[in-house]
Design a protein around this motif. Structure first.
Motif, PDB file in Angstrom:
ATOM      1  N   ALA A 119      -7.537 -16.052   2.795  1.00  0.00           N
ATOM      2  CA  ALA A 119      -8.093 -17.028   2.161  1.00  0.00           C
ATOM      3  C   ALA A 119      -8.039 -17.511   0.701  1.00  0.00           C
ATOM      4  O   ALA A 119      -7.552 -18.554   0.520  1.00  0.00           O
ATOM      5  CB  ALA A 119     -10.016 -16.855   2.736  1.00  0.00           C
ATOM      6  N   GLU A 157      -9.546 -22.315   8.417  1.00  0.00           N
ATOM      7  CA  GLU A 157     -11.200 -22.551   8.231  1.00  0.00           C
ATOM      8  C   GLU A 157     -11.838 -22.218   6.769  1.00  0.00           C
ATOM      9  O   GLU A 157     -12.547 -22.554   6.721  1.00  0.00           O
ATOM     10  CB  GLU A 157     -11.875 -21.682   9.748  1.00  0.00           C
ATOM     11  CG  GLU A 157     -13.295 -22.230  10.240  1.00  0.00           C
ATOM     12  CD  GLU A 157     -13.012 -21.331  10.747  1.00  0.00           C
ATOM     13  OE1 GLU A 157     -13.845 -22.060  11.703  1.00  0.00           O
ATOM     14  OE2 GLU A 157     -13.981 -20.133  10.667  1.00  0.00           O
ATOM     15  N   PRO A 158     -11.632 -20.710   6.485  1.00  0.00           N
ATOM     16  CA  PRO A 158     -12.691 -19.772   5.235  1.00  0.00           C
ATOM     17  C   PRO A 158     -12.027 -21.071   3.852  1.00  0.00           C
ATOM     18  O   PRO A 158     -13.099 -21.371   2.901  1.00  0.00           O
ATOM     19  CB  PRO A 158     -11.853 -18.992   4.521  1.00  0.00           C
ATOM     20  CG  PRO A 158     -11.843 -18.788   6.385  1.00  0.00           C
ATOM     21  CD  PRO A 158     -11.137 -19.491   7.117  1.00  0.00           C
ATOM     22  N   GLY A 213     -14.670 -25.145   3.722  1.00  0.00           N
ATOM     23  CA  GLY A 213     -16.061 -25.089   2.579  1.00  0.00           C
ATOM     24  C   GLY A 213     -17.425 -26.806   2.970  1.00  0.00           C
ATOM     25  O   GLY A 213     -17.669 -26.412   2.023  1.00  0.00           O
ATOM     26  N   GLU A 224      -8.181 -12.354  11.787  1.00  0.00           N
ATOM     27  CA  GLU A 224      -9.357 -12.237  10.926  1.00  0.00           C
ATOM     28  C   GLU A 224      -9.073 -10.582   9.932  1.00  0.00           C
ATOM     29  O   GLU A 224      -9.765 -10.742   8.420  1.00  0.00           O
ATOM     30  CB  GLU A 224     -10.241 -11.812  11.991  1.00  0.00           C
ATOM     31  CG  GLU A 224     -11.595 -10.767  11.664  1.00  0.00           C
ATOM     32  CD  GLU A 224     -12.519 -12.266  11.341  1.00  0.00           C
ATOM     33  OE1 GLU A 224     -13.584 -11.720  10.645  1.00  0.00           O
ATOM     34  OE2 GLU A 224     -12.640 -13.129  11.419  1.00  0.00           O
ATOM     35  N   ASP A 258     -16.929  -5.939  11.721  1.00  0.00           N
ATOM     36  CA  ASP A 258     -16.862  -7.647  11.665  1.00  0.00           C
ATOM     37  C   ASP A 258     -16.184  -8.071  13.363  1.00  0.00           C
ATOM     38  O   ASP A 258     -16.154  -8.839  13.398  1.00  0.00           O
ATOM     39  CB  ASP A 258     -15.832  -7.497  10.609  1.00  0.00           C
ATOM     40  CG  ASP A 258     -15.562  -6.795   9.214  1.00  0.00           C
ATOM     41  OD1 ASP A 258     -17.022  -7.637   9.109  1.00  0.00           O
ATOM     42  OD2 ASP A 258     -15.112  -6.798   8.594  1.00  0.00           O
ATOM     43  N   HIS A 278      -7.713 -12.174   6.983  1.00  0.00           N
ATOM     44  CA  HIS A 278      -9.073 -12.530   5.868  1.00  0.00           C
ATOM     45  C   HIS A 278      -9.443 -11.698   5.518  1.00  0.00           C
ATOM     46  O   HIS A 278      -9.708 -11.759   3.589  1.00  0.00           O
ATOM     47  CB  HIS A 278      -9.928 -13.193   6.958  1.00  0.00           C
ATOM     48  CG  HIS A 278      -9.632 -14.995   7.222  1.00  0.00           C
ATOM     49  ND1 HIS A 278      -9.089 -15.730   6.272  1.00  0.00           N
ATOM     50  CD2 HIS A 278      -9.545 -15.235   8.122  1.00  0.00           C
ATOM     51  CE1 HIS A 278      -8.558 -16.889   6.825  1.00  0.00           C
ATOM     52  NE2 HIS A 278      -9.035 -16.280   7.880  1.00  0.00           N
ATOM     53  N   SER A 279      -9.076 -10.431   6.070  1.00  0.00           N
ATOM     54  CA  SER A 279      -9.848  -9.004   5.114  1.00  0.00           C
ATOM     55  C   SER A 279      -9.527  -8.935   4.211  1.00  0.00           C
ATOM     56  O   SER A 279      -9.699  -7.834   3.274  1.00  0.00           O
ATOM     57  CB  SER A 279     -10.278  -7.856   6.059  1.00  0.00           C
ATOM     58  OG  SER A 279     -10.994  -8.271   7.318  1.00  0.00           O
ATOM     59  N   GLU A 338     -18.542 -23.255  12.328  1.00  0.00           N
ATOM     60  CA  GLU A 338     -18.857 -24.074  10.612  1.00  0.00           C
ATOM     61  C   GLU A 338     -19.609 -24.685  10.605  1.00  0.00           C
ATOM     62  O   GLU A 338     -19.971 -24.880   9.248  1.00  0.00           O
ATOM     63  CB  GLU A 338     -16.999 -23.934  10.520  1.00  0.00           C
ATOM     64  CG  GLU A 338     -16.327 -22.367  10.102  1.00  0.00           C
ATOM     65  CD  GLU A 338     -17.206 -21.848   9.005  1.00  0.00           C
ATOM     66  OE1 GLU A 338     -17.161 -22.567   8.153  1.00  0.00           O
ATOM     67  OE2 GLU A 338     -17.505 -20.677   9.223  1.00  0.00           O
TER      68      GLU A 338
END
Length: 384
Positions: free
Chosen positions: A272, A312-313, A316, A264, A27, A267-268, A146
């Motif tokens: 999100a 951002e995630p 969609g 990041e 990642d 997000h893991s 994206e």
């Protein structure tokens, strides 16, 4: 310095996340591959802007605008508007905040005008006018991934209605608020030749060629790096004393890299999912307004860069991603820390003895956001 320290702290947090397995090495490698060209572009463009300023290019443009106004304040202000828009769109919002702000303040003072209408025009357009091209804002460069890496012109076509609103609303606000100050006349300044004509010519040619290259479809870090190398070499021969370690915005780079790693890792851990529940889904007008409002709120609570990375995630779709960009770009006008460009702008003003009443600034910014963010979303829905 504070930005660099905070960025270093964020990198430490990111390192811990990798060490405990929250963020895998794969990642992290994918993240580096994504952001390295973006940060490289920021470094190269900053060098170009700084050395062009040292060559006198921006001062010459401002003085030319003052002479071309022929003593009419409103014409001079409109020239500043045009210069701020072009500088923001093609050379990024930070360039406008850092380099154009002192120029317009000096020009205003030289002709006996209050610098505040010109300073507000600069900072508001630096932020809300940074939506049209990928190079205009770091958030836009991030969004390219994206969106499937469209060409600069395809990106501009997608965001053009919102970008227009982001430019028109602050210009109208300054025009109405300072209509009396902008209706007078002034004595045009005398022409001042460039100190080093060779360096000035190279800087003008480099910037002039760079602008179309940035919208040509080539990866933007390539022409920016070429222009930076050319200016570095010529400046080393013509004006070596201006070359310094501080030409590169190390603090901003470390801060941005730290934010990338921490977000990041978040997000893991399910960030999100949490944000998705807050901003909803769907592409109806109410859905997009909710997403843009949430993005603007996140930008003003934290900063527009981590706000974009966090949201951002949950976008969609291209249309929802535009709503996020509207929120974090046009909506970051309230709190001073919502945008690094605003902080850089304030630092420049403070060094020139111009005070900013933050209470009035935030209130005015809130008024702009309340009008411009919904207006940009509505324009996007109606015209896209």
């Amino acid at each position: 310095m504070r930005t660099a320290v905070l960025g270093a702290a964020l990198l430490v947090v990111g390192a811990v996340a990798v060490a405990v397995g929250v963020l895998t090495p794969a990642d992290l490698l994918a993240l580096v591959e994504r952001v390295a060209p973006i940060l490289g572009f920021v470094v190269a463009l900053t060098i170009v802007a700084e050395l062009a300023a040292e060559a006198g290019l921006f001062s010459w443009l401002a003085s030319f605008a003052a002479r071309a106004a022929r003593g009419r304040v409103v014409v001079l202000w409109l020239a500043v508007v045009l210069l701020a828009v072009l500088c923001t769109v093609f050379l990024s919002l930070d360039t406008t905040a850092v380099l154009l702000t002192p120029v317009v303040v000096l020009v205003a003072r030289r002709v006996g005008l209050s610098p505040m209408p010109f300073a507000l025009t600069t900072v508001w357009l630096a932020n809300s006018g940074s939506l049209l091209l990928p190079v205009s804002n770091l958030t836009n460069l991030l969004a390219l991934h994206e969106l499937g890496s469209p060409s600069p012109l395809a990106f501009a076509a997608l965001v053009a209605p919102a970008a227009l609103v982001g430019i028109v609303v602050p210009v109208a606000a300054v025009g109405l608020r300072y209509r009396r100050q902008l209706s007078g006349t002034f004595a045009p300044p005398e022409h001042e030749p460039a100190g080093d004509r060779v360096l000035f010519a190279v800087a003008a040619a480099s910037v002039g060629l760079l602008v179309p290259a940035l919208v040509s479809g080539i990866e933007v870090w390539i022409p920016a790096s070429i222009a930076a190398v050319v200016l570095l070499v010529v400046t080393a021969f013509r004006k070596r004393d201006v070359l310094r370690f501080g030409l590169v915005p190390w603090g901003t780079i470390v801060f941005a890299l730290g934010l990338f790693v921490v977000v990041e890792a978040a997000h893991s851990l399910g960030l999100a999912t949490l944000l998705g529940a807050a901003v909803g889904s769907g592409e109806s007008l109410p859905d997009l307004l909710r997403l843009a409002a949430g993005s603007a709120a996140a930008a003003n609570v934290a900063n527009n860069l981590p706000a974009y990375l966090a949201l951002e995630p949950v976008a969609g779709s291209p249309l929802r991603l535009v709503a996020v960009l509207i929120g974090v770009n046009i909506g970051c006008l309230v709190t001073p820390w919502a945008s690094l460009a605003t902080l850089l702008w304030h630092a420049r003003l403070s060094s020139m003895g111009v005070s900013v009443p933050w209470g009035r600034f935030m209130l005015a910014g809130l008024g702009l956001v309340v009008v411009s963010v919904p207006g940009a979303v509505l324009a996007t829905v109606l015209l896209s």
